[in-house]
Write a protein that holds these residues in place. Structure first.
Motif, mmCIF file in Angstrom:
data_model
loop_
_atom_site.group_PDB
_atom_site.id
_atom_site.type_symbol
_atom_site.label_atom_id
_atom_site.label_comp_id
_atom_site.label_asym_id
_atom_site.label_seq_id
_atom_site.Cartn_x
_atom_site.Cartn_y
_atom_site.Cartn_z
ATOM 1 N N LYS A 40 -43.261 -2.459 52.647
ATOM 2 C CA LYS A 40 -42.304 -1.354 52.556
ATOM 3 C C LYS A 40 -43.026 -0.096 52.083
ATOM 4 O O LYS A 40 -43.805 -0.144 51.129
ATOM 5 C CB LYS A 40 -41.196 -1.711 51.569
ATOM 6 C CG LYS A 40 -40.084 -0.694 51.494
ATOM 7 C CD LYS A 40 -39.113 -1.053 50.391
ATOM 8 C CE LYS A 40 -37.869 -1.676 50.960
ATOM 9 N NZ LYS A 40 -36.845 -1.911 49.930
ATOM 10 N N MET B 157 -42.425 4.369 51.527
ATOM 11 C CA MET B 157 -41.510 5.501 51.472
ATOM 12 C C MET B 157 -42.325 6.776 51.635
ATOM 13 O O MET B 157 -43.348 6.948 50.961
ATOM 14 C CB MET B 157 -40.760 5.525 50.143
ATOM 15 C CG MET B 157 -39.765 4.379 50.021
ATOM 16 S SD MET B 157 -38.814 4.420 48.501
ATOM 17 C CE MET B 157 -40.045 3.852 47.329
ATOM 18 N N THR C 109 -37.588 5.463 54.077
ATOM 19 C CA THR C 109 -38.158 4.152 53.792
ATOM 20 C C THR C 109 -38.331 3.380 55.094
ATOM 21 O O THR C 109 -37.443 3.368 55.936
ATOM 22 C CB THR C 109 -37.228 3.373 52.842
ATOM 23 O OG1 THR C 109 -37.061 4.121 51.639
ATOM 24 C CG2 THR C 109 -37.812 2.014 52.503
ATOM 25 N N HIS C 110 -39.491 2.771 55.245
ATOM 26 C CA HIS C 110 -39.802 2.018 56.452
ATOM 27 C C HIS C 110 -40.353 0.653 56.055
ATOM 28 O O HIS C 110 -41.073 0.536 55.072
ATOM 29 C CB HIS C 110 -40.840 2.759 57.294
ATOM 30 C CG HIS C 110 -40.408 4.138 57.666
ATOM 31 N ND1 HIS C 110 -39.616 4.394 58.745
ATOM 32 C CD2 HIS C 110 -40.632 5.335 57.059
ATOM 33 C CE1 HIS C 110 -39.379 5.695 58.816
ATOM 34 N NE2 HIS C 110 -39.987 6.285 57.802
ATOM 35 N N GLU C 111 -40.016 -0.370 56.830
ATOM 36 C CA GLU C 111 -40.531 -1.713 56.609
ATOM 37 C C GLU C 111 -41.282 -2.180 57.848
ATOM 38 O O GLU C 111 -40.849 -1.935 58.964
ATOM 39 C CB GLU C 111 -39.393 -2.685 56.294
ATOM 40 C CG GLU C 111 -38.767 -2.454 54.941
ATOM 41 C CD GLU C 111 -37.788 -3.549 54.559
ATOM 42 O OE1 GLU C 111 -37.546 -4.472 55.355
ATOM 43 O OE2 GLU C 111 -37.261 -3.469 53.439
ATOM 44 N N THR D 245 -45.010 0.017 48.390
ATOM 45 C CA THR D 245 -44.543 -0.955 47.405
ATOM 46 C C THR D 245 -45.288 -2.276 47.510
ATOM 47 O O THR D 245 -45.118 -3.139 46.675
ATOM 48 C CB THR D 245 -43.027 -1.209 47.542
ATOM 49 O OG1 THR D 245 -42.753 -1.695 48.850
ATOM 50 C CG2 THR D 245 -42.246 0.060 47.288
ATOM 51 N N SER E 269 -45.432 9.908 48.543
ATOM 52 C CA SER E 269 -45.521 8.700 49.353
ATOM 53 C C SER E 269 -45.693 7.502 48.444
ATOM 54 O O SER E 269 -46.320 7.593 47.407
ATOM 55 C CB SER E 269 -46.706 8.790 50.298
ATOM 56 O OG SER E 269 -46.575 9.906 51.134
#
Length: 85
Positions: free
Chosen positions: A18, A20, A51-53, A4, A1
């Motif tokens: 962001k 991951m 990946t999620h924002e 960022t 995991s």
């Protein structure tokens, strides 16, 4: 995991965070101040791998230094984040 961190950093009214994750799992993403006080629950729930924002409104948050805390079932990570007004 992987977290960022928030961008832009520093930010004024909005930020994007962001993350991951390698597999579907329960996660939480929260914003804390330097005293450890919870400022905002950004997300809590099950997310799919990838990946999620997340968009975070900062309009109600004072200028200062904060930390995003990202928790999964297996790890905890944090990133410093600055809000300017």
């Amino acid at each position: 995991s992987l977290l960022t961190g928030g961008f832009p950093n520093p930010a004024t009214n909005n930020a994007t965070v962001k993350i991951m994750i390698p597999s579907e799992q329960e996660i939480s993403l929260k914003l804390y101040d330097t005293n450890g006080k919870l400022i905002k629950d950004v997300f809590k729930g099950k997310e799919s791998a990838g990946t999620h924002e997340y968009s975070v409104s900062l309009e109600d948050i004072s200028a200062g230094i904060y930390y995003f805390r990202f928790e999964t079932q297996k790890s905890i990570s944090g990133k410093k984040f600055v809000v300017i007004k």
